[in-house]
Design an enzyme around this catalytic site. Structure first.
Site, PDB file in Angstrom:
ATOM      1  N   ASP A 147      33.154  31.887  39.869  1.00 31.96           N
ATOM      2  CA  ASP A 147      34.520  31.710  39.726  1.00 31.96           C
ATOM      3  C   ASP A 147      35.532  32.964  40.068  1.00 31.96           C
ATOM      4  O   ASP A 147      36.342  33.232  39.826  1.00 31.96           O
ATOM      5  CB  ASP A 147      35.120  31.029  38.966  1.00 31.96           C
ATOM      6  CG  ASP A 147      34.855  31.446  37.497  1.00 31.96           C
ATOM      7  OD1 ASP A 147      33.747  32.380  37.232  1.00 31.96           O
ATOM      8  OD2 ASP A 147      35.910  31.493  36.621  1.00 31.96           O
ATOM      9  N   GLU A 148      34.491  34.045  40.595  1.00 27.81           N
ATOM     10  CA  GLU A 148      35.130  35.335  40.863  1.00 27.81           C
ATOM     11  C   GLU A 148      35.584  35.817  42.033  1.00 27.81           C
ATOM     12  O   GLU A 148      34.762  35.608  42.971  1.00 27.81           O
ATOM     13  CB  GLU A 148      34.260  36.584  40.140  1.00 27.81           C
ATOM     14  CG  GLU A 148      33.900  36.236  38.685  1.00 27.81           C
ATOM     15  CD  GLU A 148      32.864  37.208  38.135  1.00 27.81           C
ATOM     16  OE1 GLU A 148      32.101  37.656  38.960  1.00 27.81           O
ATOM     17  OE2 GLU A 148      33.209  37.722  36.926  1.00 27.81           O
TER      18      GLU A 148
END
Length: 243
Positions: A147-148
Site C-alpha cells: 500500500d505504498e
C-alpha cells in the site's frame, strides 16, 4: 537479417526503376519486355516496402507493449518500481524534486480481516484517485509495493509540495465502497525536497521516515523532512474518525 534483405531488395528495385526511367527520358526507350520487367519490379518493390513498414510498426508496438508491462503495476496501472528506477536513471542530476511517500493506514488489518480481494479493490480505488494528480513531464505516480505509493514532482518547492500533499490527503482520506463493504480509510504522507545533486536512495529514505512520523500523529497527516523532521498536522475531513 530478414529486414536487411528486404531493404536491399527494395533499394535494388527502386534503383532499377530509376535507371530505366532515366533511359526513357534520354530517348533510350526500353523494349516492351524490359518495361514489363520494370513495372513488375516496381510493384514488387512497393509491396516489399509496405511489408517492411508494417513489420516495423508491429515491432515498435510490441516494444512499447513490453515496456508498458515492465514499467506498469498490473493492479493499479500506475508506474511500478521498475518505472521508478527508469525515472531516476533519466532524471537530471541537479533537478529540483519533491518526493511524497504515501502509505494507507490500517491496510494490513483490512487485508487480514476481509481478504486480499478487498485489499486489491482498495488499492485500485486509491490508485485511480492518485492518477488525477499525475502530470506529464511534471508529476509521476508510482506504486512501489503493498500500500505504498510515491509521488515525484519536478520543479516543486516545499510550499507547493505541502499543498499537493494536502490535496492528495483530502481526496484519499474518505469512505470507500468496496463491494458490500463501506470502509473509511486514511493515508499518511512524508515529504522531502531534493537539495543539490539527486540521491534517489536518500530522498526515498527521508520521505519514508517523514511518513512514519506523520503516522505517529494519527491519520490524514503529512510530515516534512528538513534538517530533521518537522511535523505538520493536517485537518482532513473525517481524519479524526477511528482507524
Amino acid at each position: 537479417m530478414r529486414t536487411s534483405l528486404i531493404i536491399l531488395m527494395a533499394s535494388s528495385g527502386l534503383g532499377g526503376m530509376h535507371l530505366l526511367g532515366r533511359g526513357a527520358v534520354t530517348g533510350l526507350q526500353p523494349a516492351s519486355g524490359s518495361l514489363f520487367f520494370a513495372l513488375a519490379l516496381y510493384s514488387l518493390t512497393l509491396t516489399l516496402l509496405l511489408l517492411l513498414f508494417t513489420r516495423v510498426r508491429q515491432v515498435l508496438a510490441e516494444r512499447d507493449q513490453l515496456k508498458e508491462l515492465a514499467y506498469r503495476d498490473s493492479l493499479t496501472s500506475l508506474f511500478n518500481k521498475n518505472g521508478m528506477d527508469h525515472f531516476w536513471e533519466h532524471c537530471k542530476p541537479n533537478e529540483q524534486l519533491a518526493v511524497l511517500y504515501l502509505d494507507l493506514n490500517r491496510f494490513k488489518s483490512i487485508n487480514d480481516k476481509l481478504g486480499h480481494h478487498v485489499g486489491d479493490l482498495l488499492l485500485q480505488a486509491v490508485g485511480g484517485t492518485l492518477k488525477q494528480f499525475s502530470s506529464k513531464g511534471k508529476r509521476h505516480i508510482f506504486r512501489i509495493g503493498g500500500d505504498e505509493f510515491v509521488i515525484i514532482a519536478k520543479r516543486c518547492g516545499r510550499k507547493e509540495a505541502e499543498q499537493l500533499a494536502l490535496r492528495i490527503l483530502e481526496k484519499t482520506t474518505r469512505n470507500y465502497q468496496l463491494e458490500r463493504y463501506e470502509l473509511f480509510v486514511s493515508a499518511s504522507i512524508g515529504i522531502t525536497i531534493s537539495q543539490g545533486r539527486i540521491d534517489s536512495a536518500r530522498l526515498l529514505k527521508e520521505a519514508d521516515s517523514a511518513m512514519y512520523h506523520a503516522k505517529q500523529l494519527g491519520s490524514g497527516r503529512y510530515a516534512v523532512h528538513k534538517q530533521g523532521i518537522v511535523i505538520q498536522p493536517v485537518n482532513v475531513l473525517g481524519s479524526s474518525r477511528a482507524n
